[in-house]
Scaffold this active site. Structure first.
Site, short mmCIF file in Angstrom:
data_model
loop_
_atom_site.label_atom_id
_atom_site.label_comp_id
_atom_site.label_asym_id
_atom_site.label_seq_id
_atom_site.Cartn_x
_atom_site.Cartn_y
_atom_site.Cartn_z
N ARG A 298 -61.77 -7.94 14.78
CA ARG A 298 -62.94 -8.43 14.29
C ARG A 298 -63.90 -8.51 15.30
NH1 ARG A 298 -60.91 -11.24 8.60
NH2 ARG A 298 -60.02 -9.36 7.53
N TYR A 439 -65.66 -1.23 8.00
CA TYR A 439 -64.12 -1.32 8.70
C TYR A 439 -63.61 -2.68 9.07
CZ TYR A 439 -65.46 0.84 13.08
OH TYR A 439 -66.07 1.31 14.55
N GLU A 440 -62.41 -2.87 9.36
CA GLU A 440 -61.72 -3.95 9.96
C GLU A 440 -62.16 -5.15 9.07
OE1 GLU A 440 -58.86 -5.10 11.60
OE2 GLU A 440 -59.53 -3.18 12.63
N GLY A 441 -62.33 -5.22 7.90
CA GLY A 441 -62.77 -6.00 6.90
C GLY A 441 -64.33 -5.86 6.52
N GLN A 446 -65.33 -10.57 5.24
CA GLN A 446 -65.69 -11.86 6.44
C GLN A 446 -66.05 -13.01 5.43
OE1 GLN A 446 -64.65 -10.73 9.50
NE2 GLN A 446 -64.18 -8.69 8.68
#
Lengths: 598, 249
Positions: A298, A439-441, A446
């Site tokens: 992240r 992407y990646e949350g 978050q």
């Protein structure tokens, strides 16, 4: 096409005068790290970014990665650039020395990574994902997996991927269905389909090591039944030699809004009898291992937000200096001027510049804190720094990527009609930036993480420590002469108050009305981002002021810092009150409308 | 054989230079600085000669402010063995640099000096030639190929009519042209090793050289902006304009 030049002066300033390079260099294991070494590495990385990666950014976007007959061909120039990149040792910068890495601190590798991402984000994703796979194998791989894979992945001879997502398992990984069947000899055969696999196939290296989430036959339902497997594209013999082609194949690649040159693959495992893999770590703990790496991943995506903002800024600045249009307001008979003379163009450029510098300051401070959290001899310092890092990771990710979309969009605006034309190149930064908040949350993921795990769980302890530091910085700014420091002090003190109000609301509501708290989670994340960014800019202004007072060289750089910090205070810190209001009072408007009225 | 390679710290070639408002020079505040690209080619050539077993030691030397150490470290990262900085805040002109280099050559006794043919900031193209003259050594400028054997250098030079090949006896000065080689990118391990290589600092006074400028800069200004183009009616008008306006025919 614009040439990217690494903002090395600002990087040096943030690393050395704001984030505490000295403290990081004093950590055990960092004996070789010094100010000179940092300069030399930044210089050479900057050169590589400018000369090798940046020229391929636009052409790679136009050409894109291609799929044919089950294999991916990367864009022209990619293969040679990757060869040079790994030959120069850049793949090994942060990796462990026992497998050929340089083991340099995160603060330094972060600045270097920023340059790869600014110069060519689509390219940078390949070493970034490999880095994630290296980290996973370092942490949980068996001795055999480490000896077979790590040295070659760290040297860049092979790359790695992370296979999480499936069509029905996106943000909700509990829904993963890929199966792994034990073969009785310690190996497994995997069956299933993974999507959105970055660099899941390519022609840059002879082998690819896929790390894959899958379920064992007897695994419990949900998140506690997912295991992690290492599945090489080509099987690897005990002596490291390449064997048979494994049963994992790229069946297509996605057509995307941006990062065209980064192949986003659909991978089929086991269509021809099963893809051979080995278990990483213990059974059923795969998701837990993924979470260990989540902070790292992240943070890296947050860096993409910063990096694309810098690139978009450089692009827009170059155009604003060159493009002559109209006369200067309030000047009679002065002739036509470059558009940088127009007040609103200046406002746009300052908004890009100040947000980018604020993001850089925060990201590097968090990177330095990560180094301290991992390596400081005093366990209390480690715990305190880790709490700060944990709090700030969702902010670096969520705030920086949302900003990047705004900054890149402003970059298009500075170019006027030309910005909308692909040939100009400004639009690419906006298209490339758009994925980073997904992407990646996603930003919402978050923000949920921030609210639940980082603020509510410790009763606001970590965030209140930050607010106290912000107030201290505001007071320090207030003790300095000049209107800029007055403006910074006022804006920062008001912002701290607004944040405190929002924190109190979250702490009061999270346990009793989680929907009301969650409805304001993204404004809360943005609020914390602005306050943290403004805090770092204020610190930068104070440092700059002291440097000027001591008669340091390059006074114009420091003067610029003070002016930029003031801009951020007046234009962004001033938004804190509104965001805080949205957090505290906004839930009713968000949640009350009956679903049928949408 | 020892090779001496002079390197200069200049404004990076990617930077669009801007003239100072008062016309006194080019604005270098907050501007990215790098090694002169022709000097990089010189370092690369020297390191290749060492890798080929022809040279035994490569010494990089620079003259200027303390920040020139960065430039020298870059040369060490490419593969030079050690470095010398002649530190001074004074403005250095080609003759002064040539004299400083002569003093260093006297101490180091290299068999070959390989330098860039010119620096991209002032484009003087004088230092190498002046050094050869001061030393009384042969020189071969604008090299596109260098071969060393039996105490002689065979140097191919790019000239207007094509290629010229010279054979000169060592010790000598060779200056590099763009096509001599393509410099490598320093690797991360070599950047780290460069930090440990020796870098000696001296100054003009210790070398006994007076570096006082002999030339004064009257004015620096930007080149005239290119005017708008015109459409010509026919070939005859084009030829006429080329003859009488542009005066190129």
């Amino acid at each position: 096409m614009s040439t990217y030049i690494g903002p090395i002066r600002d990087m040096q300033f943030v690393m050395k005068e704001l984030a505490g390079l000295d403290e990081v260099a004093a950590l055990p294991g960092n004996e070789e790290v010094s100010s000179d070494l940092v300069d030399a590495i930044l210089e050479e990385a900057g050169r590589f970014a400018t000369e090798v990666l940046s020229p391929l950014n636009h052409s790679g976007d136009q050409e894109g990665a291609r799929w044919s007959e089950g294999a991916v061909k990367t864009a022209s120039g990619w293969k040679e650039a990757y060869r040079q990149f790994s030959a120069a040792g850049w793949t090994a910068i942060a990796a462990a020395p026992e497998y050929g890495g340089q083991g340099l601190p995160k603060l330094l590798s972060t600045a270097v990574m920023e340059m790869w991402k600014s110069a060519n984000m689509a390219f940078s994703l390949c070493p970034m994902l490999t880095g994630g796979a290296i980290e996973a194998l370092m942490l949980r791989g068996s001795d055999e997996q480490k000896s077979l894979y790590l040295t070659k992945m760290i040297s860049g001879e092979w790359t790695g991927t992370m296979n999480l997502t499936e069509p029905q398992a996106g943000s909700d990984l509990a829904a993963v269905r890929t199966r792994a069947e034990p073969q009785g000899d310690g190996s497994y055969k995997l069956f299933g389909q993974k999507i959105f696999i970055t660099y899941g196939d390519h022609d840059l290296t002879d082998n690819i090591i896929h790390l894959v989430l899958a379920r064992l036959p007897d695994a419990p339902e949900g998140v506690k039944g997912i295991s992690l497997f290492a599945v090489p594209k080509f099987l690897v013999g005990a002596d490291g030699s390449l064997g048979a082609r494994n049963d994992v194949h790229c069946v297509s690649i996605e057509h995307k809004l941006g990062i065209h040159a980064s192949p986003t693959c659909v991978l089929a495992f086991g269509d021809k009898g099963g893809a051979v893999g080995t278990l990483v770590g213990e059974a059923n703990r795969g998701l837990e291992y993924m979470f260990i790496m989540m902070n790292e991943a992240r943070f890296a995506v947050g860096m993409e937000g910063l990096a694309l903002s810098e690139r978009a800024y450089q692009h827009a600045l170059g155009y604003a200096r060159e493009r002559v249009q109209g006369t200067e307001a309030g000047v009679r008979g002065g002739g036509k001027v470059a558009i940088i003379r127009h007040p609103d163009v200046r406002r746009m450029l300052m908004s890009m510049k100040s947000q980018t510098e604020a993001m850089r300051a925060l990201a590097y401070v968090v990177a330095a804190a990560t180094d301290l959290a991992h390596h400081h001899p005093d366990p209390e310092v480690r715990a305190e720094r880790q709490a700060f890092v944990d709090l700030m990771i969702p902010v670096v990710k969520g705030w920086s990527t949302e900003n990047a979309i705004d900054v890149a969009s402003t970059g298009v605006q500075v170019h006027g009609g030309m910005g909308y034309i692909e040939e100009t190149g400004a639009a690419q930064h906006l298209r490339d930036a758009r994925i980073t908040s997904i992407y990646e949350g996603t930003t919402a993921i978050q923000a949920n993480d921030l609210l639940g795990r980082k603020v509510a769980r410790d009763g606001g302890q970590a965030i209140k420590a930050v607010i106290a530091s912000v107030r201290q910085t505001a007071a320090e700014a207030g003790s300095l002469d000049g209107p800029a420091f007055k403006a910074i002090q006022n804006a920062l003190a008001d912002a701290a108050r607004a944040l405190e109000q929002a924190v109190d609301f979250v702490l009061d509501t999270y346990g009793t009305d989680i929907k009301a708290a969650s409805a304001g989670s993204v404004p809360f994340l943005k609020l914390l981002g602005i306050v943290a960014g403004g805090w770092q800019m204020a610190r930068a202004a104070i440092v700059a002021r002291n440097a000027l007072a001591s008669g340091k060289e390059q006074s114009s750089f420091y003067q610029g810092k003070i002016i930029t910090a003031r801009f951020f205070a007046d234009h962004y810190l001033s938004l804190s009150a509104g965001l805080s209001h949205a957090v505290v009072y906004g839930a009713a408007g968000t949640l009350d409308l009956p679903e049928e009225l949408f | 054989m020892k090779i001496l390679v002079p390197v200069k710290r200049v404004v990076d070639y990617n930077v669009k230079v801007r003239v100072k408002a008062d016309g006194s020079g080019v604005d270098v505040a907050n501007v990215k600085m790098s090694m002169n690209p022709f000097d990089e080619i010189a370092v690369e050539e020297a390191v290749r000669l060492k890798e080929a077993g022809i040279a035994t030691e490569v010494v990089a030397v620079s003259a200027g402010i303390g920040a020139c150490q960065e430039t020298l470290r870059a040369a060490l990262a490419i593969g030079a063995d050690r470095a010398i900085l002649i530190e001074t805040d004074a403005e250095l002109q080609p003759l002064a640099v040539a004299k400083l280099l002569k003093a260093v050559v006297g101490k180091e006794q290299p068999q070959l000096v390989i330098c860039g043919k010119q620096a991209i900031d002032d484009d003087a193209n004088q230092t190498g030639q002046m050094l050869a003259a001061l030393m009384g050594w042969p020189q071969a400028t604008f090299a596109s190929k260098v071969a060393i054997a039996d105490g002689r250098a065979t140097v191919t030079r790019e000239i207007d009519g094509g290629l010229e090949t010279l054979s000169i006896s060592l010790p000598a000065v060779v200056s590099t042209d763009l096509r001599l080689n393509e410099p490598r990118y320093a690797t991360l391990p070599n950047i780290m090793k460069a930090k440990k290589k020796p870098l000696d600092v001296t100054n003009p006074a210790d070398l006994g050289v007076d570096v006082a400028p002999r030339l004064s800069t009257v004015k620096v200004e930007e080149p005239p902006k290119r005017g708008a183009g015109v459409r010509v009616a026919d070939i005859a008008q084009l030829v006429d304009k080329l003859k009488n306006e542009a005066k190129v025919l």
